[in-house]
Design a protein around this motif. Structure first.
Motif, mmCIF file in Angstrom:
data_model
loop_
_atom_site.group_PDB
_atom_site.id
_atom_site.type_symbol
_atom_site.label_atom_id
_atom_site.label_comp_id
_atom_site.label_asym_id
_atom_site.label_seq_id
_atom_site.Cartn_x
_atom_site.Cartn_y
_atom_site.Cartn_z
ATOM 1 N N GLU A 162 0.778 -1.190 -0.083
ATOM 2 C CA GLU A 162 -0.010 0.071 -0.072
ATOM 3 C C GLU A 162 0.819 1.174 0.067
ATOM 4 N N GLN B 118 1.059 4.298 -3.140
ATOM 5 C CA GLN B 118 0.587 5.621 -2.829
ATOM 6 C C GLN B 118 2.069 6.552 -3.116
ATOM 7 N N SER C 29 2.520 6.897 -6.909
ATOM 8 C CA SER C 29 1.478 7.829 -7.193
ATOM 9 C C SER C 29 1.796 9.214 -7.167
ATOM 10 N N SER C 30 2.657 9.619 -5.864
ATOM 11 C CA SER C 30 2.713 10.919 -5.436
ATOM 12 C C SER C 30 4.070 11.300 -5.838
ATOM 13 N N VAL D 109 0.268 14.076 2.198
ATOM 14 C CA VAL D 109 -0.112 12.655 2.103
ATOM 15 C C VAL D 109 0.680 12.043 3.332
ATOM 16 N N LEU E 12 1.013 8.490 5.454
ATOM 17 C CA LEU E 12 0.891 7.194 5.296
ATOM 18 C C LEU E 12 1.516 6.458 6.762
#
Length: 751
Positions: free
Chosen positions: A493, A497, A500-501, A647, A649
């Motif tokens: 996961e 992320q 993508s970022s 973001v 996480l």
């Protein structure tokens, strides 16, 4: 007053310093058996060795005072000589003669009978020499008895006057500026479009002056080249001057002389105006015009900025049809430059030179190796790929080191017998030597195949890179991490992320721009310790092939006012010069605590500086920020809003199935060609209840303990199989404990 005083004006003292120097020189000469000093350096050294207060004076004003006093002393000596030559030897006094000596001498000057007087009786007076218009020296004689005398007698009487010593001229002080006319360009590469754009701008300013005038377009006053050290800023300026065909006037030394800065700059600008079109150049301007609050700032820098602004105003007023004078400067620390210098009318155009990327490094390597003979196995593209973070000077340095490897091989070939003996000795010293090792390879290349000593090989470049530290590495840059996603177990996961970022915008910027995603993201990885937060950040940097700057929190903190903020500005400035770049803040909570609870004022200032940079007050395009923490509640809330570390996480403890994946990844990373059957058996170990709440770091420690147990067993029993057995894993499980005591508390901190 001496007779010569009428013809030679007396040199006087300008200040009390001159009088003090005059007195100390007389004392020093008296102590030196009345031997006079002849030169300024000799007197200066003598004064510095003395215990007088003059020894504490600054060098420049003291030398000027010594020079003036020497002239006064010289004039006094000349006047003394002239007086002795103008007065005849007094006659012996007769008994009873009470007349003054001066009266006796004056009676000899009475105009009695000039026709009956001999030339030997004529008084000798000082003669002043003037420079005629045609350059010949002529006598300017005073009217008097000697002008009425002709013949050889008069010449004899005037002969002593020809021995007068001329008045010494004051030594001309050397100029502080340098003028050069570069004629040959230095080979440059890896600059991309910067050179072409800069050449177009300077050509128009210096050679197309009338185009600006006719179209009423204001001229640019100055250009500042900013970028990391070693990227070729100074060479670029010299190439521009050579290409445009204008002289280059360097002002750097003028700005380093606090006593004569105004006069030196005025003389330099006067010269530049007389040579227009021309370029005035200041190298490393941050060292002579630093901003208030920087470590090198002082009052001299304030004066330098003021004088430079005055001269730039003079250039604007003096620019005419003869041409324009363009100011150019370089700096590797633009954050330290006084903002006044960057205002309109001074250095109003700033060009940022970036750290060379892989393609630029390949171009640079082709230029620096153009005269070298390279072996067929040399792949400059591969060398460029291995030299991330290297600038032009670094690439030139490793090329030189690689060439030294060739020279060493050629030197050894001069005596192949010694080479073979040395090889034999080294082979005997190796416990497991065979002819397929590196020594045998050296023997094959240099003895059996002497042609290999005529060219630089790929091994030479690799050897040069092995012990070389690039200049930017010393300033905080690090190499692209070697950690790949193959070395990261689970964390799917977080990987999705981050791709993508961060990875996506770096590799496909146009696609993201189409959807309006232009602002670089900031990512905060938080969770229990040992769960792989740092490992994930390194894998992201490797996949994106971006510059990677690792920042430990305490490195930015400084007790001196302004130094912490300056460190933050420099950090982001370095990142701008090497985009795309990932700034990795490890334990970010140590540098951005809540400002309301900050124990020191400097901590709050660091938070403010980071917020300013993350807000993009200056361009942050291509700069991505990753922070890690175990305590997200200890981070200032303003850092977590959108546009900053938006973001967030959670990198939590692995699940049982993730523990299997992580343990297999650890085993595969540490054991090359690990058999599949061994990897399959690791599932039982990872799913054991004793591994509950184990982090990735705990599983790595579990493997280390099992491997150490297997090693001890094999050393005790030589015949044992060199593998980690189930008994070894059992021992490790019994002796390893989870490092995270309360996992739930970490999850609550981020809620």
């Amino acid at each position: 007053m001496s007779p010569s005083g009428a013809s030679n004006p007396r040199i006087g003292f300008r200040s009390s310093l001159d009088r003090d120097v005059y007195q100390i020189i007389k004392k020093l000469e008296s102590a030196n058996d009345d031997k006079p000093f002849k030169t300024v350096p000799a007197i200066y050294d003598a004064i510095k060795r003395s215990n007088s207060s003059l020894s504490r004076q600054k060098k420049r004003p003291l030398e000027d005072a010594i020079d003036r006093v020497l002239q006064v002393r010289k004039q006094e000596q000349d006047e003394s000589d002239d007086s002795e030559a103008a007065i005849d030897e007094p006659e012996p006094p007769t008994p009873g003669d009470e007349r003054f000596l001066l009266n006796r001498q004056m009676t000899k000057l009475w105009n009695t009978d000039t026709g009956s007087r001999s030339a030997s009786d004529m008084p000798v007076t000082k003669k002043r020499r003037i420079q005629a218009d045609d350059g010949d020296d002529k006598d300017d004689r005073t009217s008097g008895p000697e002008t009425a005398v002709n013949g050889s007698g008069a010449g004899d009487a005037l002969a002593p006057a020809k021995q007068d010593k001329s008045q010494p001229k004051k030594t001309q002080k050397p100029t502080r500026f340098r003028v050069e006319i570069p004629e040959q360009e230095v080979p440059l590469a890896g600059l991309g479009d910067i050179y072409r754009e800069l050449l177009e701008d300077t050509w128009g300013l210096l050679r197309g002056f009338d185009l600006f005038e006719s179209r009423k377009v204001p001229l640019s006053s100055g250009i500042l080249l900013s970028g990391p050290s070693g990227t070729g800023k100074k060479s670029l300026v010299r190439n521009i001057a050579a290409k445009v065909g204008v002289p280059l006037v360097s002002l750097t030394d003028c700005l380093r002389d606090p006593e004569r800065i105004g006069k030196s700059l005025s003389e330099a600008v006067e010269t530049a105006l007389s040579l227009a079109p021309s370029i005035i150049f200041i190298e490393r301007i941050d060292k002579v015009m630093s901003r208030h609050g920087s470590s090198s700032h002082n009052e001299h820098h304030v004066k330098a900025v003021s004088e430079f602004a005055n001269q730039m105003d003079r250039i604007r007023r003096s620019s005419g049809t003869d041409g324009h004078v363009l100011a150019m400067a370089t700096t590797s620390r633009i954050t330290d430059v006084d903002p006044t210098v960057l205002a309109f009318g001074l250095l109003d155009q700033c060009i940022q030179m970036r750290m060379p990327d892989c393609a630029a490094r390949h171009d640079i390597l082709q230029v620096v190796t153009r005269r070298m003979k390279l072996s067929e196995d040399v792949d400059l593209a591969e060398v460029a790929n291995m030299t991330h973070g290297y600038v032009g000077t670094d690439l030139a340095a490793i090329t030189t080191l690689a060439g030294k490897g060739l020279v060493r091989r050629a030197a050894r070939l001069n005596n192949p017998v010694d080479t073979m003996l040395d090889l034999h000795t080294r082979v005997l010293d190796r416990e497991s030597a065979d002819m397929s090792g590196p020594d045998a390879s050296f023997f094959t290349k240099t003895i059996a195949n002497p042609q290999a000593a005529d060219s630089v090989t790929m091994e030479d470049f690799k050897a040069a890179l092995k012990g070389f530290t690039p200049s930017l590495r010393k300033e905080g840059f690090t190499v692209i991490p070697s950690v790949t996603w193959k070395q990261v177990g689970a964390l799917d996961e977080a990987r999705k992320q981050l791709q993508s970022s961060i990875v996506g915008p770096i590799k496909n910027p146009d696609l993201y721009r189409e959807f309006g995603l232009t602002r670089p993201a900031g990512v905060l990885l938080w969770g229990p310790p040992g769960c792989g937060k740092t490992l994930v950040a390194q894998a992201v940097a490797n996949e994106a092939q971006a510059s990677f700057i690792l920042i430990n929190g305490p490195e930015l903190l400084n007790k001196y006012v302004g130094e912490s903020e300056r460190a933050v500005r420099e950090l982001f400035q370095r990142a701008r010069s090497s985009t795309p770049c990932i700034l990795f803040f490890d334990e970010i909570d140590s540098i951005v605590p809540p400002r309301s609870n900050s124990s020191t004022e400097s901590g709050a200032r660091v938070v403010n500086a980071l917020l300013t940079e993350l807000d993009g007050a200056q361009d942050r395009t291509g700069i991505y920020v990753i922070g890690t923490t175990n305590r997200p509640e200890m981070i200032d809330e303003a850092m977590l809003r959108p546009g900053r570390l938006s973001v967030q996480l959670l990198v939590d403890l692995p699940t049982p199935r993730e523990r299997v994946d992580i343990l297999r990844t650890i085993y595969r990373t540490n054991h090359e060609r690990a058999p599949e059957d061994v990897l399959e058996k690791l599932e039982v170990v990872a799913l054991d209840t004793r591994c509950s709440n184990f982090s990735g770091a705990d599983l790595s420690g579990l493997h280390t303990k099992a491997a150490q147990r297997a090693l001890d067993r094999c050393m005790a029993n030589i015949g044992e199989a060199r593998v980690i057995t189930a008994a070894d894993w059992e021992f490790a499980l019994d002796n390893t404990r989870a490092s995270v005591r309360d996992p739930a508390s970490y999850r609550l901190r981020g809620s």
